[in-house]
Motif scaffolding. Structure first.
Motif, PDB file in Angstrom:
ATOM      1  N   VAL A 167      -8.055   8.176   5.877  1.00  0.00           N
ATOM      2  CA  VAL A 167      -7.970   7.263   4.742  1.00  0.00           C
ATOM      3  C   VAL A 167      -8.823   6.036   4.996  1.00  0.00           C
ATOM      4  N   PHE A 168      -8.729   5.486   6.212  1.00  0.00           N
ATOM      5  CA  PHE A 168      -9.491   4.290   6.554  1.00  0.00           C
ATOM      6  C   PHE A 168     -10.990   4.550   6.477  1.00  0.00           C
TER       7      PHE A 168
ATOM      8  N   THR B  60      -8.924  -0.507  -4.227  1.00  0.00           N
ATOM      9  CA  THR B  60     -10.365  -0.269  -4.298  1.00  0.00           C
ATOM     10  C   THR B  60     -11.002  -1.309  -5.211  1.00  0.00           C
TER      11      THR B  60
ATOM     12  N   PRO C  20      -4.880   3.449  -1.714  1.00  0.00           N
ATOM     13  CA  PRO C  20      -5.474   2.211  -1.201  1.00  0.00           C
ATOM     14  C   PRO C  20      -6.045   1.356  -2.334  1.00  0.00           C
TER      15      PRO C  20
ATOM     16  N   PHE D  68      -1.905   2.668   5.925  1.00  0.00           N
ATOM     17  CA  PHE D  68      -2.362   3.947   5.372  1.00  0.00           C
ATOM     18  C   PHE D  68      -1.532   5.105   5.918  1.00  0.00           C
TER      19      PHE D  68
ATOM     20  N   TRP E 266     -11.919   4.696   2.859  1.00  0.00           N
ATOM     21  CA  TRP E 266     -11.776   3.355   2.287  1.00  0.00           C
ATOM     22  C   TRP E 266     -12.933   2.449   2.693  1.00  0.00           C
TER      23      TRP E 266
ATOM     24  N   TYR F   2      -4.154  -2.288   8.503  1.00  0.00           N
ATOM     25  CA  TYR F   2      -4.518  -1.413   7.389  1.00  0.00           C
ATOM     26  C   TYR F   2      -4.302   0.054   7.762  1.00  0.00           C
TER      27      TYR F   2
ATOM     28  N   ILE G 137       0.830  -1.214   0.000  1.00  0.00           N
ATOM     29  CA  ILE G 137       0.000   0.000   0.000  1.00  0.00           C
ATOM     30  C   ILE G 137       0.864   1.265   0.000  1.00  0.00           C
TER      31      ILE G 137
END
Length: 283
Positions: free
Chosen positions: A255-256, A96, A94, A233, A259, A229, A88
């Protein structure tokens, strides 16, 4: 037929690709019963649930005792071993639904120059679109897209040839319905991944965007992966800033949240704001 072609064209036995899911369980049993020579390979995505890893190990031990060659493929990117968590930051965005570089690198780059079998089935394509593929050059022309080997598109045939990776593909259960899969498993008393007994309908990378809202359940059951994760990120943002890039994401949690498809946060970035997404090849 696939076995004969594999031995004739490649001089090697047919390869059964085993993800640890129910379809792989059926394919593995069908090939075993056929009596042909074969090998089994598993692609370690590094984001699979512990149950999947232990299940694959158990099956491989049993197969090896019968003389079947089993191997695990590790993801390689730019000549080095990677994991989902290091990939990543290297990609700087990220994974997708439409930009699934994780599938390409962690699953699709293995078994080059071999004849393989997959558990691809038409029955799993009801919600999948025809434009799903490997976006190597982000072209908008569907004719130039390469369909991933594990995409269950309705156009998939029993035998396929992937000229880009120099391998041919056999999908022996391409016309099986879900009920066929489970009936075969129950009637033949096959051991399946314990995740199915936990209520999972699919077995794959934890947090996969293709799982939609089910990801929240996955992270409740496996909170360590959620933290992994978020940490990735955070490293991704550091990599973007270190290269001189800018982003409206302020923290790894921003970001999380994006996402996981939560409500749009203030100042949220669009992926197409990133230089990496402005027509550049990301492979």
């Amino acid at each position: 037929m696939a076995s004969e072609m594999s031995l004739r064209l490649y001089g090697s036995p047919l390869v059964v690709t085993d993800s640890g899911g129910k379809d792989s369980t059926v394919c593995r049993e069908i090939v075993r019963r056929s009596g042909i020579p074969y090998e089994v390979q598993h692609n370690l995505t590094t984001a699979d649930a512990p149950q999947t890893i232990y299940y694959v190990r158990q099956m491989f031990r049993q197969l090896e005792l019968t003389g079947v060659t089993c191997s695990v493929n590790y993801p390689i990117y730019k000549g080095q071993r990677v994991t989902m968590w290091t990939l990543i930051p290297m990609k700087k965005f990220p994974p997708t639904r439409l930009q699934r570089y994780c599938c390409q690198i962690c699953k699709e780059d293995s078994c080059k120059d071999r004849f393989i079998t997959t558990g691809v089935r038409w029955a799993e394509s009801t919600k999948r679109k025809n434009n799903r593929g490997v976006f190597e050059n982000f072209t908008k022309d569907p004719s130039k897209r390469i369909i991933l080997n594990n995409d269950n598109d309705e156009k998939r045939m029993l035998f396929e040839s992937c000229t880009v990776k120099g391998k041919r593909i056999c999908n022996p259960i391409v016309d099986w319905e879900d009920r066929d899969i489970w009936e075969f498993i129950r009637c033949e008393r096959l051991l399946v991944n314990p995740l199915y007994d936990m209520g999972f309908r699919r077995v794959g990378c934890l947090g996969c965007p293709m799982a939609g809202k089910n990801r929240w359940t996955e992270f409740r059951l496996f909170p360590t992966y959620e933290r992994a994760y978020i940490r990735a990120f955070g490293n991704m943002l550091e990599a973007i800033h270190a290269s001189g890039g800018k982003t409206k994401w302020k923290t790894a949690y921003d970001v999380f949240s994006w996402w996981m498809e939560e409500d749009k946060i203030e100042g949220q970035i669009s992926l197409f704001d990133l230089p990496e997404w402005q027509g550049e090849n990301v492979t």
